[in-house]
Structures are given as C-alpha cells and as structure tokens.
Design a protein around this motif. Structure first.
Motif, mmCIF file in Angstrom:
data_model
loop_
_atom_site.group_PDB
_atom_site.id
_atom_site.type_symbol
_atom_site.label_atom_id
_atom_site.label_comp_id
_atom_site.label_asym_id
_atom_site.label_seq_id
_atom_site.Cartn_x
_atom_site.Cartn_y
_atom_site.Cartn_z
ATOM 1 N N ALA A 169 0.834 -1.205 0.000
ATOM 2 C CA ALA A 169 0.000 0.000 0.000
ATOM 3 C C ALA A 169 0.866 1.252 0.000
ATOM 4 O O ALA A 169 0.576 2.219 -0.716
ATOM 5 C CB ALA A 169 -0.928 0.005 1.216
ATOM 6 N N SER B 150 2.401 1.604 -3.477
ATOM 7 C CA SER B 150 1.387 1.934 -4.485
ATOM 8 C C SER B 150 0.891 3.371 -4.382
ATOM 9 O O SER B 150 0.623 4.007 -5.400
ATOM 10 C CB SER B 150 0.183 1.002 -4.341
ATOM 11 O OG SER B 150 0.572 -0.322 -4.562
ATOM 12 N N ASN B 151 0.773 3.866 -3.165
ATOM 13 C CA ASN B 151 0.163 5.182 -2.962
ATOM 14 C C ASN B 151 1.150 6.326 -2.807
ATOM 15 O O ASN B 151 0.751 7.486 -2.941
ATOM 16 C CB ASN B 151 -0.759 5.138 -1.740
ATOM 17 C CG ASN B 151 -1.941 4.241 -1.979
ATOM 18 O OD1 ASN B 151 -2.697 4.457 -2.906
ATOM 19 N ND2 ASN B 151 -2.072 3.202 -1.175
ATOM 20 N N ASP B 152 2.397 6.020 -2.505
ATOM 21 C CA ASP B 152 3.378 7.083 -2.287
ATOM 22 C C ASP B 152 4.749 6.616 -2.784
ATOM 23 O O ASP B 152 5.704 6.514 -2.029
ATOM 24 C CB ASP B 152 3.431 7.444 -0.801
ATOM 25 C CG ASP B 152 3.998 8.821 -0.549
ATOM 26 O OD1 ASP B 152 4.624 9.390 -1.467
ATOM 27 O OD2 ASP B 152 3.821 9.334 0.565
ATOM 28 N N LYS C 261 -1.023 5.749 8.293
ATOM 29 C CA LYS C 261 -1.582 5.914 6.951
ATOM 30 C C LYS C 261 -1.703 4.582 6.210
ATOM 31 O O LYS C 261 -2.659 4.356 5.462
ATOM 32 C CB LYS C 261 -0.686 6.871 6.161
ATOM 33 C CG LYS C 261 -1.289 7.384 4.885
ATOM 34 C CD LYS C 261 -0.415 8.481 4.306
ATOM 35 C CE LYS C 261 -1.027 9.058 3.054
ATOM 36 N NZ LYS C 261 -0.185 10.117 2.480
ATOM 37 N N TYR C 262 -0.717 3.681 6.407
ATOM 38 C CA TYR C 262 -0.695 2.388 5.717
ATOM 39 C C TYR C 262 -0.507 1.260 6.724
ATOM 40 O O TYR C 262 0.520 0.582 6.752
ATOM 41 C CB TYR C 262 0.445 2.345 4.685
ATOM 42 C CG TYR C 262 0.415 3.494 3.706
ATOM 43 C CD1 TYR C 262 -0.614 3.610 2.787
ATOM 44 C CD2 TYR C 262 1.402 4.468 3.722
ATOM 45 C CE1 TYR C 262 -0.660 4.665 1.898
ATOM 46 C CE2 TYR C 262 1.380 5.536 2.834
ATOM 47 C CZ TYR C 262 0.342 5.617 1.922
ATOM 48 O OH TYR C 262 0.302 6.675 1.046
#
Length: 62
Positions: free
Chosen positions: A16, A19-21, A54-55
């Motif tokens: 995650a 993928s997101n950052d 956040k993750y």
C-alpha cells in the motif's frame, strides 16, 4: 534486512505504501540501503509513525 521486511517489522503495509506514495517509498528505500536499520529508524522515527497510521499492516497477516 530487506526494506520490505523492515516495513513489516514496523507494521507498515509495504504494498500500500509503495502503491500510494512511490516517491517517498523510493526515497526511503534508497536511504535504508545506505544506513544501518537503527540509524534509519532514529532518523525517521516520527515519519514512521505517520506512515504506520496511513498504511497499517492488515492484522490478519500477523
């Protein structure tokens, strides 16, 4: 220690996070490869907590 294993030990979902950052993930990956894990943790202590919130690692994996 591999970076993904390190993230697991800090209860961070590596997939995650990546993928997101991707930019921050890549920066941390590079810095982790240059430092001892203890030094990395000391330098990123408060950022690690923010990323962990956040993750979060899925509790079913533990």
């Amino acid at each position: 220690m591999e970076f993904e294993t390190y993230l697991l030990s800090k209860k961070i979902d590596a997939l995650a996070f990546k993928s997101n950052d991707i930019e921050l993930f890549s920066t941390w990956l590079y810095e982790f490869s240059q430092l001892h894990e203890t030094s990395f943790t000391d330098q990123k202590r408060f950022q690690i907590n923010r990323i962990r919130r956040k993750y979060p690692l899925n509790s079913e994996i533990n």
